[in-house]
Design an enzyme around this catalytic site. Structure first.
Site, PDB file in Angstrom:
ATOM      1  N   LYS A 224       4.109   8.846   9.044  1.00 24.11           N
ATOM      2  CA  LYS A 224       3.838   8.204  10.338  1.00 24.11           C
ATOM      3  C   LYS A 224       4.789   8.655  11.453  1.00 24.11           C
ATOM      4  O   LYS A 224       4.605   9.734  11.991  1.00 24.11           O
ATOM      5  CB  LYS A 224       3.770   6.687  10.142  1.00 24.11           C
ATOM      6  CG  LYS A 224       2.612   6.333   9.172  1.00 24.11           C
ATOM      7  CD  LYS A 224       2.178   4.885   9.136  1.00 24.11           C
ATOM      8  CE  LYS A 224       0.883   4.765   8.331  1.00 24.11           C
ATOM      9  NZ  LYS A 224       0.962   4.038   7.091  1.00 24.11           N
TER      10      LYS A 224
ATOM     11  N   ASP B 279       9.380   2.909  -0.076  1.00 31.07           N
ATOM     12  CA  ASP B 279       8.299   3.518   0.685  1.00 31.07           C
ATOM     13  C   ASP B 279       8.446   3.081   2.144  1.00 31.07           C
ATOM     14  O   ASP B 279       8.029   1.993   2.524  1.00 31.07           O
ATOM     15  CB  ASP B 279       6.939   3.116   0.108  1.00 31.07           C
ATOM     16  CG  ASP B 279       5.785   3.778   0.862  1.00 31.07           C
ATOM     17  OD1 ASP B 279       6.058   4.503   1.856  1.00 31.07           O
ATOM     18  OD2 ASP B 279       4.622   3.570   0.473  1.00 31.07           O
TER      19      ASP B 279
ATOM     20  N   TYR C 265       0.850  -1.187   0.000  1.00 33.73           N
ATOM     21  CA  TYR C 265       0.000   0.000   0.000  1.00 33.73           C
ATOM     22  C   TYR C 265       0.883   1.233   0.000  1.00 33.73           C
ATOM     23  O   TYR C 265       1.841   1.317   0.769  1.00 33.73           O
ATOM     24  CB  TYR C 265      -0.902   0.009   1.242  1.00 33.73           C
ATOM     25  CG  TYR C 265      -1.802   1.220   1.343  1.00 33.73           C
ATOM     26  CD1 TYR C 265      -2.869   1.379   0.463  1.00 33.73           C
ATOM     27  CD2 TYR C 265      -1.599   2.188   2.316  1.00 33.73           C
ATOM     28  CE1 TYR C 265      -3.702   2.491   0.558  1.00 33.73           C
ATOM     29  CE2 TYR C 265      -2.434   3.302   2.410  1.00 33.73           C
ATOM     30  CZ  TYR C 265      -3.479   3.444   1.531  1.00 33.73           C
ATOM     31  OH  TYR C 265      -4.302   4.541   1.627  1.00 33.73           O
TER      32      TYR C 265
HETATM   33  C1  LIG Z   1       0.331   4.551   5.734  1.00 37.00           C
HETATM   34  C2  LIG Z   1       1.118   4.348   4.501  1.00 37.00           C
HETATM   35  C3  LIG Z   1       1.038   5.219   3.408  1.00 37.00           C
HETATM   36  C4  LIG Z   1       0.044   6.340   3.350  1.00 37.00           C
HETATM   37  O1  LIG Z   1       0.255   7.294   4.333  1.00 37.00           O
HETATM   38  P1  LIG Z   1      -0.970   8.281   4.726  1.00 37.00           P
HETATM   39  O2  LIG Z   1      -0.339   9.201   5.719  1.00 37.00           O
HETATM   40  O3  LIG Z   1      -2.029   7.393   5.301  1.00 37.00           O
HETATM   41  O4  LIG Z   1      -1.405   8.958   3.498  1.00 37.00           O
HETATM   42  C5  LIG Z   1       1.893   5.026   2.352  1.00 37.00           C
HETATM   43  N1  LIG Z   1       2.767   4.017   2.335  1.00 37.00           N
HETATM   44  C6  LIG Z   1       2.871   3.146   3.357  1.00 37.00           C
HETATM   45  C7  LIG Z   1       3.883   2.054   3.301  1.00 37.00           C
HETATM   46  C8  LIG Z   1       2.038   3.276   4.462  1.00 37.00           C
HETATM   47  O5  LIG Z   1       2.117   2.369   5.457  1.00 37.00           O
END
Ligand SMILES: *Cc1c(COP(=O)(O)O)cnc(C)c1O
Length: 443
Positions: free
Chosen positions: A278, A250, A155
């Protein structure tokens, strides 16, 4: 079995939460501002939260939970850590946003650069979604190519290019996961199973010269926690280098969580671009992307690739992030976090096996993943084989005993600096009790 498992859920939530959810549904789609909060994967009604403190979460019915979700990852210092609260409060008194440069933005950027040497320049944004979306635009602008490769079950936020389902075949042209994503956009996204380097190699043989970027969760945390197999990340790095494709790590979830320097430090990989989010916001809305100077210099105003934000680098968010990172710099922090995460995952396996269930678990850094499954979980296909009904029943039974896990098996679990051995003991006892209860109900 499924019936007896599912009917328990609705009775368990408190009256106030049930009323609050009914009211919320009249004002917001599904009653929430992010779909997973509605508990659809496990059924039932989500408790509405009043406050958090350390590892504890309190709902509006006065129930207390040991929190292993931690706002889906950001709160690695626990809820309302005094030093984070103090940093935010002090900043709020000086003003909340200026739309002009502040020193605190540079401070956080410098700290990120120190921890992630691959990030020579850093741009702050407001969410992980913004970070990945901007990194992809940059990779496309830098290479002059349009296609992107992502791994099934990873994701990367909700931008159009990343909401792409898996399929079979050598190079699966993405089908949008969501109506509203134009197929012309989705077709540019190619999907490959996680941990499948041969499949990735085939995709490169066919489309290599057209691929702007490969984006990957170097430790996957959005199909439950799935670890990269030995040599996989290295092979991804070698292939992308050979085809002059931008490798985007990511690390929105893994950054400052699987180690201070993220998965790239832990596995010794040098990506071209990295996205963070995060933890670096300490519970405030923050994302960041950064990488090689040669690429980042193309970002406006240095270069032609446009990306902007009214609230980007927000001082409150920078303050919360910096305070959180400082807390993580204490010697032994990550050994301690990983020991806690391992206790939770090992405890799940032991309790599950004692009750005769097939279980799988992973842990790395301050993350864990627990599955009801017989076969090892290495990719999205195997993760989806895990028993959904059993997890739902387990989830609700744990919740009713005051343990708050992710409301889906295909999400990771998190631990924080605030989790004590006693709280983990309590968690493992509850796990044992719940596994035995589920076993009784299956008879
Ligand atoms: C949570 C997450 C996102 C998206 O971040 P948001 O702050 O919710 O937009 C993108 N990549 C990874 C790996 C994530 O865990």
């Amino acid at each position: 079995m499924s019936e007896s498992f599912q009917n328990v859920s609705n009775e368990q939530v408190g009256e106030k939460s049930a009323a609050a959810f009914a009211r919320a549904k009249e004002a917001m789609p599904g009653g929430v501002n992010s779909p997973v909060r509605a508990f659809r994967a496990v059924g039932g009604t989500p408790p509405f939260i009043a406050r958090g403190n350390g590892a504890y979460l309190y709902d509006i019915d006065g129930r207390r939970y040991i929190d292993y979700l931690l706002s889906w990852g950001p709160l690695i210092a626990g809820h309302a850590h005094p030093l984070v609260v103090e940093a935010v409060t002090k900043q709020a008194q000086r003003g909340t946003s200026f739309g002009a440069p502040t020193e605190i933005e540079t401070e956080l950027a410098e700290e990120i650069k120190r921890a992630y040497p691959s990030m020579e320049l850093v741009r702050m944004v407001n969410s992980g979604t913004e970070a990945t979306m901007s990194a992809l635009r940059l990779a496309r602008g830098y290479t002059g190519r349009s296609r992107v490769v992502k791994f099934t079950g990873c994701y990367h936020g909700h931008a159009d290019s990343f909401l792409i389902r898996a399929g079979s075949g050598v190079a699966t042209f993405g089908l949008p996961d969501s109506p509203g994503v134009p197929s012309a956009m989705a077709e540019l996204t190619l999907t490959v199973p996680y941990n499948d380097i041969d499949h990735l190699r085939m995709v490169f043989e066919q489309y290599g010269e057209e691929i702007a970027a490969v984006i990957i969760e170097p430790v996957a945390g959005n199909m439950g926690l799935v670890l990269p197999q030995g040599g996989f990340l290295q092979a991804v790095r070698e292939l992308t280098r050979a085809y002059e494709t931008v490798l985007i790590f990511d690390e929105v979830m893994t950054g400052f969580r699987v180690s201070y320097g993220g998965a790239q430090e832990r596995f010794g990989i040098d990506p071209d671009l990295t996205t963070l989010g995060k933890v670096i916001g300490g519970g405030m809305p923050v994302g960041a992307y950064g990488g090689k100077r040669e690429i980042m210099e193309l970002v406006a105003p240095d270069g032609p690739i446009y990306q902007a934000g009214t609230l980007s680098g927000n001082p409150l968010a920078m303050a919360a992030g910096l305070a959180t990172l400082k807390l993580l710099q204490t010697e032994g922090t990550y050994e301690r976090l990983e020991a806690v995460a391992k206790r939770v995952s090992t405890g799940f396996v032991e309790a599950g096996m004692r009750a005769g269930f097939s279980v799988q678990a992973h842990a790395i850094g301050a993350m864990f993943g627990n599955f009801f499954a017989a076969e090892p979980i290495v990719d999205y296909e195997s993760a989806k084989q895990a028993n959904v009904q059993l997890y739902s029943a387990y989830f609700h039974e744990m919740l009713s005993r005051g343990i708050y896990f992710a409301p889906s098996q295909l999400e990771a679990g998190f631990v924080s600096l605030a989790h004590t051995d006693l709280q983990v003991d309590e968690t493992l006892e509850a796990m044992d009790d719940v596994m035995q209860e589920l076993r009784r109900r299956m008879r």
